[in-house]
Design a protein around this motif. Sequence first.
Motif, PDB file in Angstrom:
ATOM      1  N   ALA A  38       0.832  -1.206   0.000  1.00 48.53           N
ATOM      2  CA  ALA A  38       0.000   0.000   0.000  1.00 48.53           C
ATOM      3  C   ALA A  38       0.865   1.255   0.000  1.00 48.53           C
ATOM      4  O   ALA A  38       0.544   2.248  -0.669  1.00 48.53           O
ATOM      5  CB  ALA A  38      -0.931  -0.010   1.209  1.00 48.53           C
ATOM      6  N   LEU A  39       1.967   1.230   0.738  1.00 50.36           N
ATOM      7  CA  LEU A  39       2.886   2.366   0.773  1.00 50.36           C
ATOM      8  C   LEU A  39       3.546   2.580  -0.583  1.00 50.36           C
ATOM      9  O   LEU A  39       3.741   3.721  -1.025  1.00 50.36           O
ATOM     10  CB  LEU A  39       3.952   2.155   1.848  1.00 50.36           C
ATOM     11  N   VAL A  40       3.907   1.481  -1.238  1.00 49.89           N
ATOM     12  CA  VAL A  40       4.544   1.573  -2.552  1.00 49.89           C
ATOM     13  C   VAL A  40       3.567   2.095  -3.594  1.00 49.89           C
ATOM     14  O   VAL A  40       3.877   3.026  -4.352  1.00 49.89           O
ATOM     15  CB  VAL A  40       5.099   0.199  -2.984  1.00 49.89           C
ATOM     16  N   VAL A  41       2.389   1.518  -3.642  1.00 50.34           N
ATOM     17  CA  VAL A  41       1.393   1.895  -4.647  1.00 50.34           C
ATOM     18  C   VAL A  41       1.000   3.357  -4.508  1.00 50.34           C
ATOM     19  O   VAL A  41       0.744   4.055  -5.509  1.00 50.34           O
ATOM     20  CB  VAL A  41       0.149   0.980  -4.538  1.00 50.34           C
ATOM     21  N   ALA A  42       0.967   3.869  -3.292  1.00 45.79           N
ATOM     22  CA  ALA A  42       0.556   5.258  -3.045  1.00 45.79           C
ATOM     23  C   ALA A  42       1.493   6.270  -3.701  1.00 45.79           C
ATOM     24  O   ALA A  42       1.131   7.443  -3.849  1.00 45.79           O
ATOM     25  CB  ALA A  42       0.478   5.515  -1.544  1.00 45.79           C
ATOM     26  N   ARG A  43       2.678   5.851  -4.117  1.00 45.14           N
ATOM     27  CA  ARG A  43       3.639   6.765  -4.735  1.00 45.14           C
ATOM     28  C   ARG A  43       3.338   7.027  -6.211  1.00 45.14           C
ATOM     29  O   ARG A  43       3.956   7.887  -6.827  1.00 45.14           O
ATOM     30  CB  ARG A  43       5.057   6.193  -4.622  1.00 45.14           C
ATOM     31  N   TYR A  44       2.436   6.272  -6.795  1.00 49.09           N
ATOM     32  CA  TYR A  44       2.220   6.341  -8.233  1.00 49.09           C
ATOM     33  C   TYR A  44       0.799   6.785  -8.572  1.00 49.09           C
ATOM     34  O   TYR A  44      -0.162   6.353  -7.933  1.00 49.09           O
ATOM     35  CB  TYR A  44       2.476   4.967  -8.867  1.00 49.09           C
ATOM     36  N   PRO A  45       0.653   7.639  -9.607  1.00 54.36           N
ATOM     37  CA  PRO A  45      -0.691   8.064 -10.017  1.00 54.36           C
ATOM     38  C   PRO A  45      -1.508   6.916 -10.602  1.00 54.36           C
ATOM     39  O   PRO A  45      -2.741   6.917 -10.511  1.00 54.36           O
ATOM     40  CB  PRO A  45      -0.421   9.162 -11.049  1.00 54.36           C
ATOM     41  N   GLN A  46      -0.825   5.947 -11.222  1.00 55.44           N
ATOM     42  CA  GLN A  46      -1.487   4.738 -11.707  1.00 55.44           C
ATOM     43  C   GLN A  46      -0.843   3.549 -11.004  1.00 55.44           C
ATOM     44  O   GLN A  46       0.373   3.349 -11.099  1.00 55.44           O
ATOM     45  CB  GLN A  46      -1.325   4.596 -13.229  1.00 55.44           C
ATOM     46  N   LYS A  47      -1.640   2.773 -10.334  1.00 54.26           N
ATOM     47  CA  LYS A  47      -1.064   1.746  -9.468  1.00 54.26           C
ATOM     48  C   LYS A  47      -0.300   0.669 -10.221  1.00 54.26           C
ATOM     49  O   LYS A  47       0.625   0.063  -9.674  1.00 54.26           O
ATOM     50  CB  LYS A  47      -2.127   1.121  -8.568  1.00 54.26           C
ATOM     51  N   ARG A  48      -0.635   0.438 -11.480  1.00 53.59           N
ATOM     52  CA  ARG A  48       0.104  -0.574 -12.238  1.00 53.59           C
ATOM     53  C   ARG A  48       1.574  -0.195 -12.389  1.00 53.59           C
ATOM     54  O   ARG A  48       2.435  -1.047 -12.616  1.00 53.59           O
ATOM     55  CB  ARG A  48      -0.537  -0.810 -13.602  1.00 53.59           C
TER      56      ARG A  48
END
Length: 262
Positions: A38-48
């Motif tokens: 969740a912490l990693v994905v939050a850094r990107y505008p598109q989760k992929r």
Amino acid sequence: MSGDNYGIQLAAGHLTVPAESKEPYAADVLASLHEDAALVVARYPQKRSALLPLLHLVQSVDGYVTGRGIDFCADVLDLSTAEVSGVATFYTQYKRHPNGEYTVGICTNTLCAIMGGDQIWDEVSEHLGIGHDETTPDGKVTLERVECNAACDFAPVVMANWEFFDNQTPESTKALVDDLRAGKDVKPSRGPDKVCSFKQVSRVLAGFHDGLADQGVGAGPASLVGLEIANERGWTAPDGGAAKADKGAAKADGKSTGKDEA
């Protein structure tokens, strides 16, 4: 290496992961993975876009990209397992079979090769009894031939979990792998005070700092020679902004710069 321990290399060139790599994560491990993801994905505008660091996160837990790790990434990022596998098999930093605690990469590209990299490879491979992308029976060292370790001014160069070991010889590299297998703390030429494990480094590559970034030196003397010469002679880099301004002024005056302005 044995298919039972390191996966099966098929004629088509694809790796079939061991059956145990598809077993579900324990509940506590899965919960921790989701928290970190969740912490990693939050850094990107598109989760992929978080797929690359999430694959490193999986390796920080499993030591390689497991079948369950692929399922995890696909589930978190709403991707198909085929999409995740396509990325995991494209980049060599992602391992599709159990990797050693330390990945030792010997550069055999042109400059390192002629400076002794090929000899280092031959002697270390024979010393360990393994070839490219194979792991010692104790699970400590995975050996790789590397196209470039990005440190040509220190050729021949060896890396252990992507930490630099400069100006190596067959003898020094054999001592390096022996120390790693013996569990000794090994200090690279530059960077942190000791080489961390493959799992620890994978977590850093996933985006979680280990607090070691300021240890040691970042560049060795050979890398700084050009800068020292430039300082001695008063050389400076061209001012790109000023050059563009001059070009714009010439255009405004209707003058030709004498260069291709495309």
